[in-house]
Design a protein around this motif. Structure first.
Motif, PDB file in Angstrom:
ATOM      1  N   PRO A  76     -11.406 -15.934  13.516  1.00 44.37           N
ATOM      2  CA  PRO A  76     -11.856 -14.688  12.900  1.00 44.37           C
ATOM      3  C   PRO A  76     -12.494 -13.764  13.938  1.00 44.37           C
ATOM      4  CG  PRO A  76     -12.569 -16.585  11.617  1.00 44.37           C
ATOM      5  CD  PRO A  76     -11.972 -17.113  12.881  1.00 44.37           C
ATOM      6  N   ASP A  77     -12.418 -12.481  13.699  1.00 43.81           N
ATOM      7  CA  ASP A  77     -12.956 -11.424  14.571  1.00 43.81           C
ATOM      8  C   ASP A  77     -12.251 -11.358  15.927  1.00 43.81           C
ATOM      9  OD1 ASP A  77     -14.717 -10.654  12.644  1.00 43.81           O
ATOM     10  OD2 ASP A  77     -16.392 -11.831  13.436  1.00 43.81           O
ATOM     11  N   GLU A  78     -11.073 -11.944  16.035  1.00 44.57           N
ATOM     12  CA  GLU A  78     -10.336 -11.887  17.294  1.00 44.57           C
ATOM     13  C   GLU A  78      -9.417 -10.660  17.353  1.00 44.57           C
ATOM     14  OE1 GLU A  78      -7.381 -14.783  19.874  1.00 44.57           O
ATOM     15  OE2 GLU A  78      -8.588 -15.644  18.277  1.00 44.57           O
ATOM     16  N   ARG A  79      -8.803 -10.292  16.207  1.00 46.18           N
ATOM     17  CA  ARG A  79      -7.914  -9.132  16.167  1.00 46.18           C
ATOM     18  C   ARG A  79      -8.050  -8.442  14.816  1.00 46.18           C
ATOM     19  NH1 ARG A  79      -2.812 -11.030  17.425  1.00 46.18           N
ATOM     20  NH2 ARG A  79      -3.574 -11.103  19.526  1.00 46.18           N
ATOM     21  N   TRP A  80      -7.977  -7.082  14.870  1.00 47.45           N
ATOM     22  CA  TRP A  80      -8.155  -6.282  13.672  1.00 47.45           C
ATOM     23  C   TRP A  80      -6.954  -5.365  13.481  1.00 47.45           C
ATOM     24  CZ3 TRP A  80     -12.654  -6.857  10.841  1.00 47.45           C
ATOM     25  CH2 TRP A  80     -13.649  -7.603  11.444  1.00 47.45           C
ATOM     26  N   CYS A  81      -6.628  -5.069  12.243  1.00 46.07           N
ATOM     27  CA  CYS A  81      -5.590  -4.097  11.895  1.00 46.07           C
ATOM     28  C   CYS A  81      -6.229  -3.031  11.013  1.00 46.07           C
ATOM     29  CB  CYS A  81      -4.448  -4.754  11.133  1.00 46.07           C
ATOM     30  SG  CYS A  81      -3.527  -5.927  12.109  1.00 46.07           S
ATOM     31  N   LEU A  82      -5.853  -1.772  11.240  1.00 47.30           N
ATOM     32  CA  LEU A  82      -6.381  -0.653  10.490  1.00 47.30           C
ATOM     33  C   LEU A  82      -5.254   0.001   9.716  1.00 47.30           C
ATOM     34  CD1 LEU A  82      -8.398   0.950  13.422  1.00 47.30           C
ATOM     35  CD2 LEU A  82      -9.210  -0.722  11.778  1.00 47.30           C
ATOM     36  N   ASP A  83      -5.570   0.504   8.521  1.00 38.62           N
ATOM     37  CA  ASP A  83      -4.537   1.142   7.718  1.00 38.62           C
ATOM     38  C   ASP A  83      -5.167   2.166   6.787  1.00 38.62           C
ATOM     39  OD1 ASP A  83      -2.018   1.650   6.733  1.00 38.62           O
ATOM     40  OD2 ASP A  83      -2.130   0.093   5.203  1.00 38.62           O
ATOM     41  N   PHE A  84      -4.464   3.285   6.580  1.00 40.05           N
ATOM     42  CA  PHE A  84      -4.852   4.295   5.606  1.00 40.05           C
ATOM     43  C   PHE A  84      -3.879   4.232   4.438  1.00 40.05           C
ATOM     44  CE2 PHE A  84      -7.074   6.446   9.082  1.00 40.05           C
ATOM     45  CZ  PHE A  84      -8.226   6.847   8.427  1.00 40.05           C
ATOM     46  N   LEU A  85      -4.402   4.340   3.248  1.00 39.59           N
ATOM     47  CA  LEU A  85      -3.584   4.394   2.051  1.00 39.59           C
ATOM     48  C   LEU A  85      -3.973   5.647   1.296  1.00 39.59           C
ATOM     49  CD1 LEU A  85      -1.726   2.702  -0.047  1.00 39.59           C
ATOM     50  CD2 LEU A  85      -3.903   2.369  -1.181  1.00 39.59           C
ATOM     51  N   ARG A  89      -5.940  14.160  -8.951  1.00 40.88           N
ATOM     52  CA  ARG A  89      -6.876  13.986  -7.836  1.00 40.88           C
ATOM     53  C   ARG A  89      -6.323  12.962  -6.853  1.00 40.88           C
ATOM     54  NH1 ARG A  89     -12.344  12.261 -10.140  1.00 40.88           N
ATOM     55  NH2 ARG A  89     -10.958  11.020 -11.436  1.00 40.88           N
ATOM     56  N   ARG A  90      -6.517  13.233  -5.578  1.00 37.48           N
ATOM     57  CA  ARG A  90      -6.022  12.329  -4.541  1.00 37.48           C
ATOM     58  C   ARG A  90      -7.165  11.509  -3.979  1.00 37.48           C
ATOM     59  NH1 ARG A  90      -1.416  14.808  -0.948  1.00 37.48           N
ATOM     60  NH2 ARG A  90      -1.305  12.596  -0.634  1.00 37.48           N
ATOM     61  N   PHE A  91      -6.843  10.324  -3.530  1.00 39.18           N
ATOM     62  CA  PHE A  91      -7.852   9.502  -2.865  1.00 39.18           C
ATOM     63  C   PHE A  91      -7.220   8.787  -1.686  1.00 39.18           C
ATOM     64  CE2 PHE A  91      -5.940   6.694  -5.981  1.00 39.18           C
ATOM     65  CZ  PHE A  91      -5.817   5.493  -5.304  1.00 39.18           C
ATOM     66  N   ARG A  92      -8.066   8.457  -0.721  1.00 42.81           N
ATOM     67  CA  ARG A  92      -7.628   7.735   0.472  1.00 42.81           C
ATOM     68  C   ARG A  92      -8.477   6.488   0.634  1.00 42.81           C
ATOM     69  NH1 ARG A  92      -7.125  11.293   5.702  1.00 42.81           N
ATOM     70  NH2 ARG A  92      -5.832   9.562   6.292  1.00 42.81           N
ATOM     71  N   VAL A  93      -7.845   5.423   1.081  1.00 43.48           N
ATOM     72  CA  VAL A  93      -8.546   4.171   1.342  1.00 43.48           C
ATOM     73  C   VAL A  93      -8.299   3.809   2.796  1.00 43.48           C
ATOM     74  CG1 VAL A  93      -8.761   1.746   0.716  1.00 43.48           C
ATOM     75  CG2 VAL A  93      -8.175   3.416  -1.023  1.00 43.48           C
ATOM     76  N   PHE A  94      -9.362   3.536   3.511  1.00 51.20           N
ATOM     77  CA  PHE A  94      -9.277   3.092   4.903  1.00 51.20           C
ATOM     78  C   PHE A  94      -9.564   1.598   4.895  1.00 51.20           C
ATOM     79  CE2 PHE A  94     -11.601   2.527   9.030  1.00 51.20           C
ATOM     80  CZ  PHE A  94     -10.469   2.568   9.831  1.00 51.20           C
ATOM     81  N   THR A  95      -8.567   0.788   5.213  1.00 51.11           N
ATOM     82  CA  THR A  95      -8.693  -0.663   5.135  1.00 51.11           C
ATOM     83  C   THR A  95      -8.710  -1.261   6.526  1.00 51.11           C
ATOM     84  OG1 THR A  95      -7.413  -0.581   3.106  1.00 51.11           O
ATOM     85  CG2 THR A  95      -7.711  -2.727   4.091  1.00 51.11           C
ATOM     86  N   ILE A  96      -9.639  -2.144   6.746  1.00 54.09           N
ATOM     87  CA  ILE A  96      -9.720  -2.880   8.007  1.00 54.09           C
ATOM     88  C   ILE A  96      -9.480  -4.342   7.662  1.00 54.09           C
ATOM     89  CG2 ILE A  96     -11.153  -3.514   9.962  1.00 54.09           C
ATOM     90  CD1 ILE A  96     -12.789  -0.969   9.386  1.00 54.09           C
ATOM     91  N   VAL A  97      -8.503  -4.958   8.342  1.00 54.90           N
ATOM     92  CA  VAL A  97      -8.137  -6.339   8.053  1.00 54.90           C
ATOM     93  C   VAL A  97      -8.321  -7.163   9.319  1.00 54.90           C
ATOM     94  CG1 VAL A  97      -6.291  -7.893   7.314  1.00 54.90           C
ATOM     95  CG2 VAL A  97      -6.471  -5.616   6.323  1.00 54.90           C
ATOM     96  N   ASP A  98      -9.000  -8.272   9.185  1.00 51.36           N
ATOM     97  CA  ASP A  98      -9.150  -9.226  10.277  1.00 51.36           C
ATOM     98  C   ASP A  98      -7.934 -10.143  10.227  1.00 51.36           C
ATOM     99  OD1 ASP A  98      -9.904 -11.014  12.189  1.00 51.36           O
ATOM    100  OD2 ASP A  98     -11.489 -11.935  11.004  1.00 51.36           O
ATOM    101  N   THR A  99      -7.027 -10.010  11.187  1.00 51.82           N
ATOM    102  CA  THR A  99      -5.794 -10.797  11.132  1.00 51.82           C
ATOM    103  C   THR A  99      -6.007 -12.246  11.538  1.00 51.82           C
ATOM    104  OG1 THR A  99      -5.199 -10.078  13.346  1.00 51.82           O
ATOM    105  CG2 THR A  99      -4.305  -8.817  11.506  1.00 51.82           C
TER     106      THR A  99
END
Length: 102
Positions: free
Chosen positions: A64-73, A81-91
């Motif tokens: 854990p905490d070795e590599r991260w992935c970022l994504d916007f949805l 109404r629009r919404f955005r989600v910023f997701t950070i995933v620990d791969t």
């Protein structure tokens, strides 16, 4: 005309048989695309392709905490109404660490 075609192909490396007739016509040559295509093949000319860089694949994360992935949805609700989600995933652990709503 063969010599001029070779000269233009050497100068304009990314121009093929479809763009070279335009340059020849601008210089006053009376040519059509089929003739230039035939001469282009007879002279052994071809477009030089760009070589893509090879992507280096990283070894899989083992801890854990070795590599991260970022994504916007981005999505929209029924009322428009629009919404955005910023997701950070620990791969390394495959568990979402944090989501932030905007």
């Amino acid at each position: 005309m063969r010599q001029r075609l070779r000269e233009l192909a050497a100068v304009r490396v990314r121009y093929g048989y479809r763009r070279l007739p335009v340059l020849l016509r601008r210089e006053g040559w009376r040519v059509n695309q089929k003739r230039v295509d035939r001469l282009y093949r007879e002279e052994g000319l071809s477009i030089r392709t760009k070589h893509r860089k090879k992507r280096v694949s990283l070894p899989p994360a083992k801890h854990p905490d070795e590599r991260w992935c970022l994504d916007f949805l981005t999505d929209s609700l029924v009322d428009g109404r629009r919404f955005r989600v910023f997701t950070i995933v620990d791969t390394g652990g495959q568990v979402p660490k944090r989501s932030r709503w905007r």
